[in-house]
Scaffold this active site. Structure first.
Site, PDB file in Angstrom:
ATOM      1  N   TYR A 142       5.923  -1.413   8.188  1.00 25.27           N
ATOM      2  CA  TYR A 142       6.652  -2.571   7.696  1.00 25.27           C
ATOM      3  C   TYR A 142       7.916  -2.864   8.502  1.00 25.27           C
ATOM      4  O   TYR A 142       8.468  -3.956   8.430  1.00 25.27           O
ATOM      5  CB  TYR A 142       7.023  -2.388   6.221  1.00 25.27           C
ATOM      6  N   LYS A 190      -2.381  10.626   7.358  1.00 22.71           N
ATOM      7  CA  LYS A 190      -3.657  10.395   8.044  1.00 22.71           C
ATOM      8  C   LYS A 190      -3.596  11.128   9.384  1.00 22.71           C
ATOM      9  O   LYS A 190      -3.794  10.557  10.458  1.00 22.71           O
ATOM     10  CB  LYS A 190      -3.897   8.886   8.225  1.00 22.71           C
ATOM     11  N   ASP A 223      -7.182   8.818   2.556  1.00 23.00           N
ATOM     12  CA  ASP A 223      -8.438   8.321   1.989  1.00 23.00           C
ATOM     13  C   ASP A 223      -8.963   9.281   0.924  1.00 23.00           C
ATOM     14  O   ASP A 223      -9.451   8.852  -0.132  1.00 23.00           O
ATOM     15  CB  ASP A 223      -9.486   8.077   3.079  1.00 23.00           C
ATOM     16  N   ASP A 247       2.881   2.255  -0.781  1.00 23.04           N
ATOM     17  CA  ASP A 247       2.747   0.927  -1.380  1.00 23.04           C
ATOM     18  C   ASP A 247       1.368   0.768  -2.020  1.00 23.04           C
ATOM     19  O   ASP A 247       1.223   0.359  -3.176  1.00 23.04           O
ATOM     20  CB  ASP A 247       2.965  -0.121  -0.290  1.00 23.04           C
ATOM     21  N   ASP A 251       0.169   1.147  -6.353  1.00 18.62           N
ATOM     22  CA  ASP A 251      -0.521   0.057  -7.050  1.00 18.62           C
ATOM     23  C   ASP A 251      -1.838   0.555  -7.651  1.00 18.62           C
ATOM     24  O   ASP A 251      -2.206   0.181  -8.764  1.00 18.62           O
ATOM     25  CB  ASP A 251      -0.793  -1.106  -6.097  1.00 18.62           C
TER      26      ASP A 251
END
Length: 361
Positions: A142, A190, A223, A247, A251
């Site tokens: 971001y 990751k 994942d 983020d 959610d």
């Protein structure tokens, strides 16, 4: 007792409605515990663009600088929904994070016993879930170098970039929080693909092993964690991860709590003011209709009491009032089930505030 100055940034959509109920609850806390909370409203987001042309006017920034904490509602809406526009509501929020170096976003996810039926997941999966996400907030994709290139904008890139220092400070904070809970820390990355994640994993391992040897540390690929979060969420305690992963995962975690309207957050830096806001967006489709769930904003006020003002008993009083009102059957529309009393935004806020005051007598 204490006197605290709070900048209230209602923002857009349902933001003014839910922040009003958080203020109501804080006023009840002040009456019960003898504190004085001084509230000052200021513009941010789309409302600020309409009034001043800027999503974060200088007056708002100065008001926040002179405050002990910031309470934010939500920003954005269809009126300002063009992602190519040079001025957008979310720039106000990003500006606050940058101005105060709010590098850590705390997002607790707790399943209240009264709401185990409000989630689409099985009761045995969600019962007992009480985890805390610590999301790095000022680095990664971001904020890294980016460009939309090519003659017709047919090529674009964003860069996930982290430094050792950025990782160390957020991992240190997460580890301190884990030490005060169940002493479990899960780091999500990751590392099998991304160089930034390999640095993240290496630095996390070094910080925890050197400074927090009493913690149980595990590394989980993002994942795999996305799957585990739905299959066995109660197995996790404190979860630390980088900006974009945090983020998305938080959610996803809103499903566990029954509604995104239940989730609070705190964005913290090395010094005040911290920023406290519900996780949900501006929900313009229900704005002004007394339908929004204010509990995320109210629990954000509880985080403010805990992390900005070090008022643990007061924070617990708010959380206990929320739990008691849910146990009594009060529900906003988003968490309603069969045998409940459906109430509006104002009525839910008033019920929680009255519970806080009632418990004082």
């Amino acid at each position: 007792m204490g006197r605290f100055v709070i900048a209230v940034l209602p923002g857009d959509g349902i933001g003014p409605e839910v922040t009003a109920e958080a203020v109501r609850v804080l006023e009840a806390v002040g009456r019960r515990f003898g504190h004085t909370f001084e509230f000052h409203e200021a513009l941010i987001g789309g409302a600020a663009i309409d009034a001043t042309g800027s999503p974060l006017p200088p007056e708002t920034l100065e008001r926040c600088r002179r405050s002990d904490a910031i309470l934010l509602g939500a920003v954005g809406g269809p009126k300002w929904d063009d992602p190519t526009a040079p001025v957008r509501p979310e720039q106000g929020l990003l500006g606050l994070r940058k101005a105060f170096d709010l590098f850590a976003n705390l997002r607790p996810v707790r399943v209240f016993p009264a709401l185990v039926g409000a989630t689409p997941l099985k009761e045995r999966v969600v019962r007992g879930v009480d985890l805390l996400f610590v999301r790095e907030l000022t680095g990664g994709l971001y904020f890294g170098p980016r460009q939309e290139a090519g003659p017709d904008g047919e090529e674009a890139y964003d860069t996930m970039r982290y430094t050792r220092w950025e990782i160390e400070r957020v991992v240190r904070l997460a580890a301190r929080l884990a030490r005060g809970r169940r002493k479990q820390l899960t780091s999500v990355d990751k590392a099998n693909v991304l160089a930034a994640s390999r640095l993240w994993r290496r630095v996390t391992e070094e910080v925890v092993r050197r400074e927090f040897p009493d913690l149980a540390l595990e590394h989980v690929l993002v994942d795999a964690f996305a799957m585990h979060l739905i299959r066995r969420p109660a197995a996790f305690d404190v979860v630390v991860t980088e900006n974009m992963f945090g983020d998305i995962l938080t959610d996803e975690a809103s499903v566990l709590a029954g509604s995104m309207g239940m989730l609070p957050s705190a964005s913290l830096g090395e010094s005040p003011p911290g920023l406290f806001e519900p996780v949900h967006g501006s929900a313009p489709d229900i704005a002004g209709r007394n339908l929004a769930n204010p509990i995320g904003a109210i629990l954000s006020a509880a985080l403010m009491l805990r992390y900005a003002f070090s008022l643990e008993a007061e924070a617990r009083a708010v959380e206990q009032a929320v739990e008691a009102i849910l146990e009594a059957g009060y529900r906003t529309r988003d968490i309603a089930d069969g045998e409940t009393c459906i109430v509006g935004t104002r009525e839910m806020g008033e019920a929680i505030a009255q519970r806080i005051l009632h418990c004082a007598s």
